[in-house]
Scaffold this motif. Structure first.
Motif, PDB file in Angstrom:
ATOM      1  N   CYS A 248       0.818  -1.214   0.000  1.00 41.52           N
ATOM      2  CA  CYS A 248       0.000   0.000   0.000  1.00 41.52           C
ATOM      3  C   CYS A 248       0.851   1.263   0.000  1.00 41.52           C
ATOM      4  N   GLY A 249       1.845   1.333   0.916  1.00 38.33           N
ATOM      5  CA  GLY A 249       2.671   2.525   0.973  1.00 38.33           C
ATOM      6  C   GLY A 249       1.861   3.759   1.326  1.00 38.33           C
ATOM      7  N   GLY A 250       2.528   4.887   1.446  1.00 43.02           N
ATOM      8  CA  GLY A 250       1.826   6.139   1.712  1.00 43.02           C
ATOM      9  C   GLY A 250       0.982   6.075   2.962  1.00 43.02           C
ATOM     10  N   SER A 251      -0.035   6.880   3.005  1.00 39.15           N
ATOM     11  CA  SER A 251      -0.903   6.946   4.176  1.00 39.15           C
ATOM     12  C   SER A 251      -2.149   6.097   4.010  1.00 39.15           C
ATOM     13  N   GLY A 252      -2.449   5.677   2.789  1.00 40.80           N
ATOM     14  CA  GLY A 252      -3.673   4.927   2.547  1.00 40.80           C
ATOM     15  C   GLY A 252      -4.872   5.863   2.544  1.00 40.80           C
TER      16      GLY A 252
END
Length: 432
Positions: A248-252
């Motif tokens: 997913c990475g990032g903040s979602g």
């Protein structure tokens, strides 16, 4: 005329006439006494050894069958069986007091012969050792072989509600007007003096209620609980989690769903939230929710047949789209979910909600719903709490396995797992 008998003369005549009979009679009597001693001491010792040996074989067979229930390999089954036999005094390949030669513990899965010879869910354990004798040596019996066998098989468990927390007070709590009506048993692993708490108008009706610790029942009622039972482990620990590495990475970002159909496949990063009043159908399959959890808001109508929801995320206690969160279903939503019967859809047979076992800091789950909501399958949150008010589908089943369980409404738990290839939660039982 009375004739006098000279006793002394008579005894002298008898002594001359039968000089060897007394010795013969005494010799025979000694042999009989020796034989009786052999029976009393040696045979008793052999029976005692066999009884202890039988206990070791029984323990080994049950341990092996338990390992089958946990999905263990043939190597693990053998190791578990031999370890249990060893803890009961008979270690494979070792010597033992009173024995001649080493102990043999043989493990067969399936059993080598007998009624269960073709049953892959059965384990046979044979224990044997030659025993020394004592008095029987005089009769030519220096050693006697002793052996015994036991067979255990995995069967469907009599219980389907489990709280796994080892120490929590109120690990299972039923309060207010909540009631639990279960067609299978309820087990509480907590050693707390109030591990099971029933208060107010709460009630539990079940075939059996087992508690490791104690109970606090005030103003409510329960099927008479058995306290002080042996501690137990996670009954679904053997079921493999999906192979998944987060990408997913990032903040979602939470996916907000309105009316429509949802398809399994791509992980939902940041969670799923179903809008109030929406009508949503989940197609069969495995839904991975990476962070954010699953939220079904009030008035929504949601269904899914053959679905598994796997919930994972960062192991943090704070809320956020990247962090693990559980399931939150509003009490006014109408939800009808059922787990897959097999793996053809990509879901996990029997598993409806499946919490990532590595989560230790995540928020708990609240699974409610309207009077017509049903949850068919395993609701599995082994390290987080569950607040529950739901029912099984007609002629269906629900397995509740959580760290702690709180029943907040009327709940019915069925145990008809006929659509599966076998029961998810298994027990081992001696059969011979």
């Amino acid at each position: 005329m009375v004739r006098r008998i000279d006793v002394a003369t008579l005894l002298r005549r008898l002594k001359r006439r039968f000089p060897g009979q007394t010795f013969l009679l005494v010799s025979i009597a000694l042999v009989v006494v020796l034989g009786m001693a052999a029976l009393a001491v040696d045979v008793g010792d052999l029976w005692t050894t066999r009884r202890l040996m039988q206990s070791a074989a029984d323990a080994g067979a049950v341990a092996g069958a338990d390992e089958i229930a946990l999905g263990g390999s043939s190597t693990a089954i053998t190791a578990a069986a031999k370890d249990a036999a060893s803890h009961n005094g008979f270690t494979d390949g070792s010597s033992r007091a009173g024995g001649s030669g080493s102990v043999t513990v043989a493990v067969h899965n399936p059993p080598a012969s007998g009624t269960y010879a073709a049953n892959v869910n059965a384990v046979e354990v044979d224990v044997s050792q030659t025993q020394n004798t004592y008095f029987m040596k005089a009769l030519g019996w220096n050693t006697v072989p002793v052996s015994t066998a036991a067979v255990a098989v995995t069967l469907g468990s009599g219980s389907c509600v489990y709280s796994l927390d080892h120490s929590a007070s109120g690990a299972v709590t039923v309060g207010g007007t909540a009631s639990v009506s279960s067609s299978c048993g309820l087990y509480v692993d907590s050693s707390s003096s109030s591990a099971l708490s029933v208060a107010g108008g709460g009630a539990i009706t079940a075939p059996l209620v087992g508690v490791v610790g104690g109970t606090s029942i005030s103003g409510g009622g329960s099927t008479p609980p058995s306290t002080g039972i042996a501690s137990f482990g996670d009954p679904l620990a053997y079921i493999a989690a999906p192979s998944y590495t987060s990408s997913c990475g990032g903040s979602g970002k939470t996916t907000n769903l309105g009316t429509g159909t949802v398809t399994a496949g791509t992980p939902f990063c940041g969670g799923i939230s179903i809008n109030a009043g929406a009508s949503v159908v989940f197609s069969p399959g495995l839904y991975i929710i990476d962070g954010g959890g699953l939220t079904i808001n009030g008035g929504a109508t949601v269904s899914g047949t053959g679905v598994t929801f796997y919930l994972t995320g960062d192991n943090k206690s704070a809320s956020g789209p990247k962090n693990y969160a559980g399931v939150s279903i509003n009490s006014t939503a109408t939800v009808n979910f059922s787990a897959p019967c097999d793996s053809s859809s990509g879901g996990i047979p029997g598993m409806l909600f499946f919490q990532d076992r590595s989560e230790t800091n995540g928020t708990g789950s609240t699974i409610n719903g309207s009077a017509t909501s049903t949850y068919n399958g395993a609701i599995y949150f082994p390290t987080t709490s569950v607040s529950y008010a739901g029912s099984s589908a007609a002629n269906g089943y629900t397995l509740l396995v959580a760290d702690t369980l709180t029943f907040v409404g009327n709940s019915s738990v069925g145990n008809n797992e006929s659509c599966l290839s076998g029961p998810l939660i298994k027990d081992a039982a001696l059969v011979q």
